[in-house]
Scaffold this active site. Structure first.
Site, PDB file in Angstrom:
ATOM      1  N   ASN A 259       0.924  -1.306   0.005  1.00 31.16           N
ATOM      2  CA  ASN A 259      -0.119   0.114   0.071  1.00 31.16           C
ATOM      3  C   ASN A 259       0.894   1.202  -0.240  1.00 31.16           C
ATOM      4  O   ASN A 259       1.674   1.560   1.040  1.00 31.16           O
ATOM      5  CB  ASN A 259      -1.067   0.038   1.007  1.00 31.16           C
ATOM      6  CG  ASN A 259      -1.894   1.197   1.236  1.00 31.16           C
ATOM      7  OD1 ASN A 259      -1.376   2.330   1.155  1.00 31.16           O
ATOM      8  ND2 ASN A 259      -3.147   0.982   1.083  1.00 31.16           N
TER       9      ASN A 259
ATOM     10  N   THR B 265      -5.282  -0.511  -2.370  1.00 33.17           N
ATOM     11  CA  THR B 265      -5.797   0.798  -1.867  1.00 33.17           C
ATOM     12  C   THR B 265      -6.889   0.814  -1.128  1.00 33.17           C
ATOM     13  O   THR B 265      -7.805  -0.305  -1.628  1.00 33.17           O
ATOM     14  CB  THR B 265      -6.066   1.733  -3.263  1.00 33.17           C
ATOM     15  OG1 THR B 265      -6.277   3.157  -2.632  1.00 33.17           O
ATOM     16  CG2 THR B 265      -7.277   0.961  -4.162  1.00 33.17           C
ATOM     17  N   GLU B 266      -6.767   1.505  -0.003  1.00 30.99           N
ATOM     18  CA  GLU B 266      -7.955   1.524   1.085  1.00 30.99           C
ATOM     19  C   GLU B 266      -9.296   1.471   0.542  1.00 30.99           C
ATOM     20  O   GLU B 266     -10.113   0.727   1.243  1.00 30.99           O
ATOM     21  CB  GLU B 266      -7.759   2.392   2.160  1.00 30.99           C
ATOM     22  CG  GLU B 266      -6.440   2.578   2.794  1.00 30.99           C
ATOM     23  CD  GLU B 266      -5.624   3.683   1.814  1.00 30.99           C
ATOM     24  OE1 GLU B 266      -5.106   3.365   1.032  1.00 30.99           O
ATOM     25  OE2 GLU B 266      -5.238   4.708   2.466  1.00 30.99           O
ATOM     26  N   ASN B 267      -9.590   2.074  -0.481  1.00 28.84           N
ATOM     27  CA  ASN B 267     -11.051   2.264  -1.100  1.00 28.84           C
ATOM     28  C   ASN B 267     -11.247   1.063  -1.768  1.00 28.84           C
ATOM     29  O   ASN B 267     -12.447   1.009  -2.451  1.00 28.84           O
ATOM     30  CB  ASN B 267     -11.153   3.392  -1.683  1.00 28.84           C
ATOM     31  CG  ASN B 267     -10.338   3.475  -2.911  1.00 28.84           C
ATOM     32  OD1 ASN B 267      -9.106   3.328  -2.827  1.00 28.84           O
ATOM     33  ND2 ASN B 267     -10.772   4.009  -4.047  1.00 28.84           N
TER      34      ASN B 267
ATOM     35  N   SER C 211     -11.466  -4.293   2.820  1.00 33.83           N
ATOM     36  CA  SER C 211     -10.044  -3.778   2.743  1.00 33.83           C
ATOM     37  C   SER C 211      -9.085  -3.355   4.269  1.00 33.83           C
ATOM     38  O   SER C 211      -7.942  -3.844   4.026  1.00 33.83           O
ATOM     39  CB  SER C 211     -10.440  -2.520   1.995  1.00 33.83           C
ATOM     40  OG  SER C 211      -9.322  -1.859   1.605  1.00 33.83           O
TER      41      SER C 211
END
Lengths: 238, 222, 238, 222
Positions: free
Chosen positions: D25, D48-50, D90
């Site tokens: 990340n 990616t966190e989203n 996530s």
């Protein structure tokens, strides 16, 4: 990123004595029979791996799958919610003889503890089992006027999982209700080993339809036309 | 009319109370029978712990798909609009209060709503499954049961003697003799068999019955 | 099971003053612009609903969506992880003037608190924020030699969600990274209101591909060709 | 060689340490630059966190799909084998220890691994995003940063003075002057610019540097 393993024996070759093994499946749906039997055969050949802790909703049925592990004498302890299957002979015999340990966990708590293990949540509170024998010795707390029991995460050294499709990067789909505990176990094990009915190229599974992303998967072995535990039992296969 | 209802008749009576549009979990065994008696025109979506919403009837013999089963490991089919999900999502539905009704069997029910249905004590292999989750999740928890044990002892009691499944969780009990709501930790009689006096029913019940406007419990021959 | 609502105004007509509203989306992806604007228009017409608590990852961008709610004066408090968007004027102005409250929550904790709200888990432990300002006043505990912070579930009265497909029974799919918080919010709200780009018949969504099962959805309104917040901002729409 | 590395050169240096097959990340802004310098032939999967795993480069201008963005709200593309998931899944990847490396920027790093990178204190709008989750989840937490502030003050310190993002979490710092591992709560110098003496570097560092086998920090002109 070489996650594809050529054969079942190689896929389970380094599972050690005394480790904890999560095994997917609810009844026969999702039971990774070929991976389990590769492990049983290895034990028959080499005497290893023994003294396993096995985590599954049930405790084996007939004389195949987890029941075959128990009959072989590989299993020291079962963690499960419902050790009474339609034909629980293998577990029942050993349990009543004091030769296998049992940690009984309510089914939803079992699922949530495994998810917590995979999600980095060491403990959580649940209303389930409050005031019952299964909550004895566990911390309790009141939130918004209701009582809850603190439960801990559950992790494992190894997970054995049955998937429908897998790609080289380890992305998985499942078949119908064979999904059950498998996506959670894939998250909660140090090494997740998958038997997939079909291995496809990356991109062949729509990114919208991936159920278990490859980050949770370490090894994939293709097992076309896998056997189905319940179907085998009904055929009288033992 | 016989002196007590059959299991099918108890299931029929419970089915009449299924709300339209309800999400319902029917426990393994006897409670599963309720689906057969759902009144025409009422839409009910059935949930099974092992990861299906909106499953339908059993397939014809020989057409079973053993990856498509319910919590009792029986083969089922799908209705249009069904969905699959994993066990954590399934019990999020249960524990998170998203089910309208869960129906279970019982060894004992206490007047405060305590339920014992998972263990008859030491000496056998204990098994709990999803029962302890269901009793603390669904908005209404119904019990379907014979009013008394095979030996004729009351199953509806002041206090449970067997290991508990849940504390204060049962909302209604459909028995072979009566329909009883649990309101403020008391058994409130809603319906009883017409051939039976209140005193007779009280005699077969291990805790005080509160009589409100008691109606006759009438079911078809099944 | 009449979950389909004819129009946007009806879908949001009963949202009351002072309630908490979860709004899906991360940046512009997944923002239910049409539902939000129906609510803003209702407020403009009737002065209600005001004094809302809004839960979203961000705190509005430009002058549309959540920023329009803030500009209209409907929002008393924001619960979010990142109130600094590319154009956070609406929130920043009111926040620095002391006219809107902020509860700042780390993004993963925000997601997990919302999931916990939907899953009936009143509290859980996370390593996130231990030893920082954001853990002040919260219980801490040690598990297996590491320190964790206790966090509480987060629920809401209403969720506003943007989906791609919806069927009459409320089953949903999402579009790409527009999924983000929406499946969690659908679980955690008392009333979940969905705008879907297309409403289809039950069965048209493969049961294997349903992301949000209908049990979590109360109302669905079809909004074909929905506006996309980021695209609108880049077009200079305000 | 200039007296300090550019951001691109710091990113290049960090990229050389990406393990083959790693799940990584990259934080918003400067750390995102690392992807550009991944060595040929090494397979790295970006998270990616989203809610995307295995996203690729930015699309050509005009071909953006604003439902396909990263945590910095920039448009991205997908690699074959990508997957979408919701925010709880996530952050299960993050918090559950499934990421091999997370790379972040920093205001301050302390010798015990404490990181401050989210708040410069009162007076502005605070925003934390996913940073506090990332620093306690990934197996390795790298920081890329100038060695000193714009005023020339050390950013690598005995103790952080700004609000913490995480306690004891940073494993390696890639700066404009050096590569420093944090080992047993000490700054252990791995590489420094060849033109700079150990004493000069120590002078610009707010806590003791431990010199093991220090190599030259050599990067291409970019």
């Amino acid at each position: 990123m070489g996650k594809i393993i050529a054969d079942l024996d190689s896929a389970v070759a380094d599972i050690a004595d005394g480790v904890s093994v999560m095994i997917g499946g609810f009844g026969g749906a999702g039971a990774p029979i070929e991976l389990i039997h590769a492990l049983v055969e290895r034990y028959g050949r080499t005497g290893s791996p023994g003294a396993l802790t096995v985590i599954n909703n049930n405790a084996g049925n007939g004389a195949i799958g987890i029941a075959a592990m128990i009959d072989a004498g590989m299993v020291a302890k079962m963690v499960c919610s419902f050790p009474r299957s339609s034909d629980p002979r293998a577990f029942t015999e050993r349990y009543l003889a004091g030769r296998i340990a049992l940690e009984l966990v309510p089914q939803g708590t079992l699922a949530e503890r495994i998810r917590a293990g995979g999600a980095g949540i060491p403990a959580f509170y649940t209303p389930t089992s409050f005031g019952t024998q299964l909550a004895e010795g566990k911390p309790v707390a009141e939130f918004e006027g209701r009582m809850y029991v603190q439960e801990r995460w559950l992790k494992a050294d190894v997970a054995l999982i049955k998937a429908e499709l897998a790609d080289r990067k380890g992305n998985l789909t499942y078949r119908k209700a064979a999904r059950n505990f498998s996506p959670l176990m894939a998250m909660a094990a140090e090494t997740t080993i998958v038997q997939a009915s079909r291995v496809v190229e990356p991109g062949a599974i729509d990114p919208e339809h991936v159920v278990t992303p490859g980050i949770f998967v370490n090894r994939v072995v293709e097992v076309p036309d896998p056997r189905q535990e319940e179907a085998l039992l009904r055929e009288g296969s033992r | 009319m016989s002196t007590k209802l059959t299991n099918a008749q108890i299931a029929w009576r419970a089915a009449q109370d299924l709300p339209d549009g309800a999400y319902v979990n029917l426990g393994i065994g006897f409670p599963e029978m309720i689906a057969k008696f759902k009144p025409e025109g009422r839409e009910v979506v059935y949930h099974t712990e092992n990861g299906i919403l909106d499953f339908g009837e059993a397939p014809p013999a020989g057409e079973e798909d053993w990856d498509l089963i319910n919590a009792g490991k029986k083969a089922v089919t799908l209705n249009p609009g069904a969905a699959f999900f994993h066990h954590a999502d399934s019990f999020a539905m249960v524990r998170g209060g998203h089910l309208d009704v869960a129906v279970l069997g019982a060894y004992e029910v206490a007047e405060n709503g305590d339920l014992a249905n998972w263990s008859t004590g030491p000496g056998s292999v204990p098994a709990v499954g999803g029962a302890m989750d269901l009793v603390h999740g669904a908005r209404q928890v119904w019990v379907v049961t014979d009013h008394v044990t095979r030996k004729g002892e009351p199953k509806l009691l002041k206090h449970c003697s067997l290991p508990l499944t849940g504390v204060g969780c049962v909302t209604t009990v459909y028995t072979s003799l009566a329909v009883i709501d649990i309101v403020e930790r008391r058994f409130v009689l809603r319906e009883k068999l017409p051939g039976m006096s209140f005193e007779e029913l009280q005699f077969l019940t291990g805790a005080e019955l509160i009589a409100g406007g008691v109606a006759d419990l009438i079911v078809p021959e099944i």
